[in-house]
Design a protein around this motif. Structure first.
Motif, PDB file in Angstrom:
ATOM      1  N   ASN A 616       0.814  -1.216   0.000  1.00  0.00           N
ATOM      2  CA  ASN A 616       0.000   0.000   0.000  1.00  0.00           C
ATOM      3  C   ASN A 616       0.843   1.259   0.000  1.00  0.00           C
ATOM      4  O   ASN A 616       0.444   2.288  -0.529  1.00  0.00           O
ATOM      5  CB  ASN A 616      -0.951   0.003   1.203  1.00  0.00           C
ATOM      6  CG  ASN A 616      -2.024  -1.066   1.072  1.00  0.00           C
ATOM      7  OD1 ASN A 616      -2.354  -1.474  -0.036  1.00  0.00           O
ATOM      8  ND2 ASN A 616      -2.565  -1.527   2.190  1.00  0.00           N
ATOM      9  N   GLY A 617       2.005   1.196   0.604  1.00  0.00           N
ATOM     10  CA  GLY A 617       2.892   2.351   0.616  1.00  0.00           C
ATOM     11  C   GLY A 617       3.700   2.502  -0.651  1.00  0.00           C
ATOM     12  O   GLY A 617       4.597   3.319  -0.723  1.00  0.00           O
ATOM     13  N   GLN A 618       3.402   1.675  -1.650  1.00  0.00           N
ATOM     14  CA  GLN A 618       4.026   1.732  -2.968  1.00  0.00           C
ATOM     15  C   GLN A 618       5.439   1.169  -3.003  1.00  0.00           C
ATOM     16  O   GLN A 618       6.114   1.258  -4.011  1.00  0.00           O
ATOM     17  CB  GLN A 618       4.003   3.161  -3.532  1.00  0.00           C
ATOM     18  CG  GLN A 618       2.615   3.726  -3.721  1.00  0.00           C
ATOM     19  CD  GLN A 618       1.758   2.834  -4.619  1.00  0.00           C
ATOM     20  OE1 GLN A 618       2.119   2.555  -5.749  1.00  0.00           O
ATOM     21  NE2 GLN A 618       0.626   2.381  -4.099  1.00  0.00           N
ATOM     22  N   GLN A 619       5.901   0.577  -1.910  1.00  0.00           N
ATOM     23  CA  GLN A 619       7.175  -0.120  -1.926  1.00  0.00           C
ATOM     24  C   GLN A 619       6.948  -1.547  -2.415  1.00  0.00           C
ATOM     25  O   GLN A 619       5.908  -2.148  -2.151  1.00  0.00           O
ATOM     26  CB  GLN A 619       7.793  -0.137  -0.525  1.00  0.00           C
ATOM     27  CG  GLN A 619       8.215   1.234  -0.032  1.00  0.00           C
ATOM     28  CD  GLN A 619       9.279   1.850  -0.931  1.00  0.00           C
ATOM     29  OE1 GLN A 619      10.255   1.196  -1.291  1.00  0.00           O
ATOM     30  NE2 GLN A 619       9.077   3.103  -1.307  1.00  0.00           N
ATOM     31  N   ILE A 621       6.716  -5.501  -2.709  1.00  0.00           N
ATOM     32  CA  ILE A 621       6.544  -6.530  -1.689  1.00  0.00           C
ATOM     33  C   ILE A 621       7.885  -7.222  -1.463  1.00  0.00           C
ATOM     34  O   ILE A 621       8.785  -7.157  -2.307  1.00  0.00           O
ATOM     35  CB  ILE A 621       5.477  -7.560  -2.100  1.00  0.00           C
ATOM     36  CG1 ILE A 621       5.903  -8.320  -3.364  1.00  0.00           C
ATOM     37  CG2 ILE A 621       4.126  -6.896  -2.296  1.00  0.00           C
ATOM     38  CD1 ILE A 621       5.034  -9.517  -3.668  1.00  0.00           C
ATOM     39  N   ASN A 622       8.010  -7.900  -0.327  1.00  0.00           N
ATOM     40  CA  ASN A 622       9.250  -8.614  -0.032  1.00  0.00           C
ATOM     41  C   ASN A 622       8.921  -9.924   0.675  1.00  0.00           C
ATOM     42  O   ASN A 622       7.802 -10.105   1.186  1.00  0.00           O
ATOM     43  CB  ASN A 622      10.195  -7.746   0.805  1.00  0.00           C
ATOM     44  CG  ASN A 622       9.609  -7.423   2.160  1.00  0.00           C
ATOM     45  OD1 ASN A 622       9.521  -8.285   3.030  1.00  0.00           O
ATOM     46  ND2 ASN A 622       9.181  -6.174   2.341  1.00  0.00           N
ATOM     47  N   ASP A 626       3.462 -11.077   4.984  1.00  0.00           N
ATOM     48  CA  ASP A 626       2.395 -12.078   4.967  1.00  0.00           C
ATOM     49  C   ASP A 626       1.389 -11.656   3.899  1.00  0.00           C
ATOM     50  O   ASP A 626       0.539 -10.793   4.123  1.00  0.00           O
ATOM     51  CB  ASP A 626       1.725 -12.148   6.337  1.00  0.00           C
ATOM     52  CG  ASP A 626       0.656 -13.244   6.391  1.00  0.00           C
ATOM     53  OD1 ASP A 626       0.393 -13.866   5.341  1.00  0.00           O
ATOM     54  OD2 ASP A 626       0.089 -13.462   7.476  1.00  0.00           O
ATOM     55  N   LEU A 627       1.489 -12.261   2.728  1.00  0.00           N
ATOM     56  CA  LEU A 627       0.629 -11.876   1.606  1.00  0.00           C
ATOM     57  C   LEU A 627      -0.819 -12.290   1.811  1.00  0.00           C
ATOM     58  O   LEU A 627      -1.688 -11.913   1.013  1.00  0.00           O
ATOM     59  CB  LEU A 627       1.155 -12.493   0.307  1.00  0.00           C
ATOM     60  CG  LEU A 627       2.553 -12.059  -0.145  1.00  0.00           C
ATOM     61  CD1 LEU A 627       2.873 -12.664  -1.503  1.00  0.00           C
ATOM     62  CD2 LEU A 627       2.677 -10.547  -0.199  1.00  0.00           C
ATOM     63  N   ILE A 632      -3.205  -6.240   1.092  1.00  0.00           N
ATOM     64  CA  ILE A 632      -1.849  -5.794   1.426  1.00  0.00           C
ATOM     65  C   ILE A 632      -1.036  -5.444   0.192  1.00  0.00           C
ATOM     66  O   ILE A 632      -0.049  -4.735   0.264  1.00  0.00           O
ATOM     67  CB  ILE A 632      -1.122  -6.863   2.274  1.00  0.00           C
ATOM     68  CG1 ILE A 632       0.091  -6.247   2.975  1.00  0.00           C
ATOM     69  CG2 ILE A 632      -0.722  -8.059   1.433  1.00  0.00           C
ATOM     70  CD1 ILE A 632       0.742  -7.151   3.986  1.00  0.00           C
ATOM     71  N   TYR A 633      -1.435  -5.932  -0.970  1.00  0.00           N
ATOM     72  CA  TYR A 633      -0.651  -5.646  -2.172  1.00  0.00           C
ATOM     73  C   TYR A 633      -1.548  -5.298  -3.346  1.00  0.00           C
ATOM     74  O   TYR A 633      -2.747  -5.573  -3.350  1.00  0.00           O
ATOM     75  CB  TYR A 633       0.251  -6.829  -2.533  1.00  0.00           C
ATOM     76  CG  TYR A 633      -0.490  -8.093  -2.945  1.00  0.00           C
ATOM     77  CD1 TYR A 633      -0.962  -8.253  -4.244  1.00  0.00           C
ATOM     78  CD2 TYR A 633      -0.692  -9.125  -2.035  1.00  0.00           C
ATOM     79  CE1 TYR A 633      -1.634  -9.415  -4.624  1.00  0.00           C
ATOM     80  CE2 TYR A 633      -1.350 -10.287  -2.411  1.00  0.00           C
ATOM     81  CZ  TYR A 633      -1.831 -10.423  -3.710  1.00  0.00           C
ATOM     82  OH  TYR A 633      -2.486 -11.558  -4.083  1.00  0.00           O
TER      83      TYR A 633
END
Length: 701
Positions: A616-619, A621-622, A626-627, A632-633
């Motif tokens: 959500n913060g535009q970073q 995913i890594n 927890d997807l 969350i994405y």
């Protein structure tokens, strides 16, 4: 000019210039002149022709309202040259008959602008080609050659992307001061023959500045000058002329809003106050003082020349390179046929009648601009009535998402949601003879379907045309387990994989993950999707060479298992549970709101790693995330768009509507494109798993 000038018309949306009700009236009764809801003048019908002294112009369709008028796409019938037509109205409830008559008399005398010495130069000055007055109705028109009038306003950009960087604010000031110096210092001849030494724009704002961009360079154009826009304001005070000094102050507000990222305080709903310290985030003292001088809060500049000299003396902001502005050569007396991303004359710039809608800043896209979208599917004008047929590859992205039950209404599919908003536009699906691109296109060419919705539009026949409506792409995924992610493949791979590693895996050169540096003995299991477009993209962009493609194909059915994207995601989970390391690829739209697999960032040859999904913060995913947490994405929209400054996602591709490039055939496909390119349409596509054409505001608008 705000639309409350038409307060006498009780428009249900309080915006009669851009309301869709007048167009619905025309659709229901082609000869109608006024909106059935409020009586406001109806929009021009598609196909209507306007006759002037310099040509005949055919209206192709409404673009929307801007400033004091409405914009239409059109063509000059002689030569089929594209034009933009701006329609101005003098409705009877807002203008007394004598006022309307006097304005119609004045309009042709001021509706144009040319250098008094007769020079024709390519610049960001976009003068009208012709001013027309309708002798029978209370309407006037400006005709502009080309389509530069359709670039987005700074206001539309700001509403989507927020504050500009300091270097961009500096460059915007540089270009707009060039424009104002040109307007304030040159001699101009008006259509009536009157020569004016210097002109004030008088209407400078975020809504009268347009933006075009090529790569890292942007160009600003000024439109809608007070010279003719004010004629259509019922409160016009005769004899009051705008001043050059007012232009500088207006420029100060434009720069201030760009720096602040908005023009209105969201808490109070009031116009942003430049005297408030909190409204100057990240702007250094020198640039801030310069803007305050433009605003006359500090010592005002004596004129545009002094302001330009003061700007040049400022240290340029260093946080990013200022975009290069290239010089434009003088143009011959031939008609202007250039485009706004061509180089620009350093001493000149700008003005006039600008454009509504489309294009993101600061990046370009080969698709028409989208930055300001019509809000609703119901707002799309001139949607034809009747039953139409479309086709699509049976295993393509569209056939999957079209049947997707939307989050907005779990009882309706995306297709039902879209069609339900325009019940007069009935659609049925025609399956192509084969599940191939060629067979799908033939269905349209042979007139068994009105249009096609296609993945990966390439090499179309000359009799077909395509327009993008969204993006999709190919994801490469391995298992993801929230309980044991510390030992998972995503963590071991650092969340990414290179094209070289993929080539070695899918051509049988690597059979155990130890060969890629993992410590555990972990056999490789390979999966490819049944969706042919995903396999085609993988072969063309990852494998590339004929020998590698042939080896890859020879392994299908033995070492490589073909499953649908959903089945492959379940299979890699079972592999993880059984001590194997599965890897597969599939399409982004089928990855929507799932957490069974982890999509790896991709490293194309000699490029950086690019992740298709962002938090959500535009970073990006890594592997530590927890997807499985809902929402969350989301897709990294900017990574899918062509022509951006950021590293593109290497396996993204457009989804488009293909329809006949034939003026003798109806174009329901074009209208379907228009529906999907509304904010509502893009949001429905996004919630069904596709990547929208541009970032959408999080508030649902």
């Amino acid at each position: 000019m705000p639309e409350p000038q038409y307060a006498e018309y009780l428009c249900p949306y309080r915006r009669p210039l851009s309301c869709g009700e007048p167009q619905k009236t025309v659709q229901q009764e082609s000869a109608a002149k006024f909106c059935m809801q409020c009586g406001f003048p109806a929009m021009l019908r598609e196909g209507i022709e306007l006759r002037g002294t310099r040509g005949v112009y055919r209206v192709l369709g409404l673009v929307g309202g801007r400033g004091a008028g409405r914009l239409y796409r059109g063509i000059q019938v002689q030569g089929n040259q594209p034009v933009v037509i701006k329609e101005f109205l003098l409705p009877k409830r807002s203008f007394a008959p004598e006022d309307a008559r006097s304005r119609k008399e004045v309009f042709p005398r001021v509706g144009g602008l040319a250098l008094a010495d007769g020079r024709t130069q390519e610049s960001r000055l976009i003068p009208p080609f012709e001013a027309l007055v309708d002798p029978r109705e209370e309407r006037c028109f400006l005709v502009m050659l080309g389509e530069r009038d359709l670039y987005p306003t700074l206001g539309s950009y700001l509403g989507i992307h927020g504050a500009w960087a300091q270097a961009q604010v500096y460059e915007a000031l540089n270009q707009l001061l060039q424009t104002l110096e040109f307007l304030h210092s040159q001699k101009f001849r008006l259509p009536a023959g009157q020569v004016r030494q210097g002109l004030a724009h008088g209407n400078l704002s975020l809504e009268s500045v347009l933006i075009a961009q090529e790569d890292a360079t942007f160009f600003l154009y000024v439109c809608d000058p007070d010279l003719w826009e004010r004629l259509f304001d019922p409160t016009l005070v005769v004899g009051v002329e705008p001043t050059l000094q007012q232009d500088l102050k207006a420029l100060g507000f434009v720069a201030f809003y760009l720096a602040a990222g908005r023009a209105v305080d969201p808490a109070s709903g009031r116009t942003l106050e430049p005297r408030d310290e909190r409204n100057w985030p990240g702007i250094d003292r020198n640039l801030r003082l310069f803007i305050l001088r433009l605003l006359e809060i500090e010592q005002p500049f004596t004129g545009v020349a002094q302001a330009r000299a003061a700007l040049r003396s400022l240290p340029k902001p260093q946080e990013e390179a200022s975009p290069e502005v290239k010089p434009i050569a003088e143009e011959s007396a031939e008609p202007v046929r250039s485009f706004p991303w061509l180089p620009t004359l350093a001493g000149l710039a700008v003005v006039l009648v600008g454009g509504l809608v489309w294009w993101f800043f600061p990046r370009s896209d080969s698709t028409p601009a989208y930055a300001t979208l019509l809000p609703r599917i119901a707002d799309v004008p001139a949607v034809p009535k009747g039953s139409f047929t479309y086709t699509a590859e049976p295993e393509g992205s569209w056939r999957y998402v079209a049947r997707f039950k939307t989050p907005l209404n779990k009882d309706l599919s995306l297709e039902q949601e879209l069609i339900g908003r325009r019940p007069e536009f009935k659609l049925s699906y025609q399956k192509p003879a084969e599940n191939t691109t060629e067979a799908t296109l033939e269905t349209v060419e042979q007139e068994r379907a009105d249009f096609a919705i296609m993945d990966l539009i390439q090499d179309l026949p000359s009799d077909l045309k395509a327009e993008k409506v969204a993006y999709d792409g190919v994801l490469v995924f391995v298992d993801f387990s929230s309980q044991t992610r510390a030992k998972s493949l995503p963590r071991a791979l650092g969340g990414k994989i290179t094209f070289d590693q993929l080539r070695r895996l899918f051509t049988g050169q690597i059979n155990n993950w130890r060969d890629l540096g993992l410590s555990d003995d972990l056999p490789v299991r390979l999966y490819i999707p049944t969706e042919s477009v995903a396999v085609r993209v993988f072969e063309e962009r990852v494998l590339k060479e004929g020998k590698q493609i042939a080896t890859f194909r020879s392994l299908i059915g033995t070492k490589i298992k073909r499953l649908s994207t959903e089945e492959a995601l379940r299979e890699v989970r079972r592999d993880f549970e059984n001590g194997r390391g599965g890897i597969g690829f599939g399409i982004v739209s089928k990855f929507y709101e799932q957490c069974g697999g982890y999509p790896l960032a991709l490293v194309a040859d000699r490029a950086s790693a690019v992740q298709a999904l962002v938090q959500n913060g535009q970073q990006p995913i890594n592997p530590t995330m927890d997807l499985c947490k809902k929402g969350i994405y989301a897709p990294a929209v900017e990574a899918f768009r062509e022509g951006t400054n950021m590293e593109p996602y290497p396996l993204g591709y457009p989804l488009g509507v293909v329809y006949p490039n034939d003026n003798n055939r109806d174009k329901p496909g074009k209208k379907f494109v228009d529906m999907l390119r509304t904010t509502e349409g893009q949001r429905l596509l996004s919630k069904s798993g596709l990547v929208p054409l541009q970032p959408l505001a999080p508030n649902g608008s």
